[in-house]
Design a protein around this motif. Sequence first.
Motif, short mmCIF file in Angstrom:
data_model
loop_
_atom_site.label_atom_id
_atom_site.label_comp_id
_atom_site.label_asym_id
_atom_site.label_seq_id
_atom_site.Cartn_x
_atom_site.Cartn_y
_atom_site.Cartn_z
N GLU A 291 0.82 -1.31 0.06
CA GLU A 291 0.15 0.02 0.04
C GLU A 291 0.85 1.16 -0.05
O GLU A 291 0.58 2.19 0.74
CB GLU A 291 -0.90 -0.07 1.12
CG GLU A 291 -2.06 -1.08 1.07
CD GLU A 291 -1.95 -2.09 2.03
OE1 GLU A 291 -2.06 -3.37 1.31
OE2 GLU A 291 -1.40 -2.00 3.16
N HIS B 223 -0.88 -10.72 5.82
CA HIS B 223 -1.09 -9.70 5.07
C HIS B 223 -2.06 -10.21 3.71
O HIS B 223 -2.18 -11.47 3.69
CB HIS B 223 0.04 -9.01 4.40
CG HIS B 223 -0.42 -7.45 3.98
ND1 HIS B 223 -0.38 -7.02 2.74
CD2 HIS B 223 -0.53 -6.33 4.85
CE1 HIS B 223 -0.85 -5.99 2.75
NE2 HIS B 223 -0.78 -5.41 3.92
N GLU C 192 1.72 -7.28 9.27
CA GLU C 192 0.34 -6.56 9.64
C GLU C 192 -0.25 -7.29 10.58
O GLU C 192 -0.61 -8.56 10.50
CB GLU C 192 -0.39 -6.23 8.45
CG GLU C 192 -1.60 -5.51 8.67
CD GLU C 192 -2.35 -4.87 7.41
OE1 GLU C 192 -1.58 -4.28 6.62
OE2 GLU C 192 -3.47 -5.08 7.67
N HIS D 262 0.15 -0.25 11.54
CA HIS D 262 -0.27 -1.54 11.70
C HIS D 262 0.65 -2.35 10.68
O HIS D 262 0.79 -3.55 10.71
CB HIS D 262 -1.71 -1.55 10.85
CG HIS D 262 -1.77 -0.90 9.53
ND1 HIS D 262 -1.81 0.15 9.44
CD2 HIS D 262 -2.01 -1.48 8.47
CE1 HIS D 262 -1.75 0.80 8.12
NE2 HIS D 262 -2.01 -0.56 7.43
N HIS D 263 1.34 -1.67 10.04
CA HIS D 263 2.46 -2.41 9.19
C HIS D 263 3.92 -2.23 9.97
O HIS D 263 4.21 -1.40 10.65
CB HIS D 263 2.87 -1.63 7.92
CG HIS D 263 1.73 -1.94 6.86
ND1 HIS D 263 1.76 -1.04 5.69
CD2 HIS D 263 0.75 -2.75 6.63
CE1 HIS D 263 0.97 -1.29 4.88
NE2 HIS D 263 0.20 -2.74 5.57
#
Length: 502
Positions: free
Chosen positions: A306, A350, A333, A448-449
């Motif tokens: 992303e 993920h 994640e 979150h990553h």
Amino acid sequence: MISYDKQEVWFITGSQHLYGVKTLEQVAEHARKIARHLNGVSQIPIRVLYKKPLSTPDEILQLCLDANTSNRCVGLVIWMHTFSPSKMWINGLKILHKPMLHLHTQFNSDIPWNTIDMNFMNLNQSAHGGREFGFMNTRLGINRKVVVGYWKDEEVIERISIWTRVAVAWKDSSTMKIARFGDNMRDVAVTEGNQVSAQIKFGYSVQGYGLEEISTHIKAARKKDILKTVDSYLDEYEVVKQLMPKGRQHKSLIEAARIEVGLRSFLAEGDFMAFTDTFENLAGLTQLPGIAVQRLMSEGYGFGAEGDWKTAGLVRSMKVMAHGLPGGNSFMEDYTYHMDGKQMMVLGAHMLEICPSIAGEKPSCQIHPLSIGGKAQPVRLVFTGSVGPALNASMIDLGNRFRMVVNNVDAISPPKKFTKLPVARVLWQPHPNLKIGAAAWILAGGSHHTCFSQNLSKEYLQDFAEIADIECAVIDEDTSIQGFKQMLRTNEVFYHFRQGFR
Ligand code: MN
């Protein structure tokens, strides 16, 4: 793709002229022995290069100039055998911009109770010489690692080894190029950040590309390379029936291989060490890269999904630190929770892109629909991560500075079998527990990553943050919410003043 060849740590010894030639010869002899020992131990993965002891301001300045311009030197290990008046060090230290480890050791481990005399006392002065050197570094505001203990001690070697690996990663970061295919996932905040600030701080540059540039490489992929890649899928993984040569979706496996060949050629051509993509920008690609990203990550490329270039850079740096160590590092994640009060845990995964270097079993090569992105079904590797101590690290941009957040975790074996989960995953319990661990992470603004690591301890990340001069907020077994909140508040003030009016 990651190499420790031609990298050096310089072993520097400080002294002065007051003691006469004979003492200085002994200083040199002892320094040579220590450098030789450090160079010989297997834990320190690069060459430790002995340098002649320094006893004048000119020698010190020249050494620091040489270290700055040496392409091989990743950092300096500095030891004070005798007293070395530290005004002599000011000019050198002011211009030194390589990482520094102050080794506070002495040549002899024990006091020779029966024979100790004034000659011995003149030679073995680390205890006060190291303090004089420490004062000047503190006075100049220089970040460094201080390691105390006997130089043959396993724990001392281990701590030097950690710093050495981090110093190599720091050098790697200073020239890293991160390719960004497409932009950021729209509306997402934490994956954004200031790329100019990041380049000033970490050295890496983030370079954006339209999808047509990558799809040109994918279209140009040679049949021979595609077939070779398909062969390695068939060799290395448990490939599901429908993807096998006679299976009804074999074409998708070929397409996945074509994407891998194209992506690989693009990254190699531009000397990129990390990359990002996003499912919202996929023009010209038939499927979101899954297995391609997973395999490139396992070879040493950093990756962030992303558009997350900060995590891509961090994954690459952590892979460089961990080069050659058992275990792996992956983009990760925090996906979903098990909130059973007795055994709360996190399922990390993920959509596709988890690195097989953390797999606890032979990955299975599968194909499933992706519920978002509207593209063809992507091929991916599916596995469960191996069990054991691990950590998650995140890099965030607070607008005026960067913060690293680190949480120690224990990866555990799933209590029940996953029968329908179509992605690679790992299950863990955060330290000190999920309630405190997640609350502290959220208070720190951690992403979150993350980069999930099986082989790096928090000390690696702390050393990295120290060299980069950024905050490192660690959540571990000693964390309490009250103390953690106070630490974040104190750090806000400290780092605000630290960087001045910029
Ligand atoms: Mn994500």
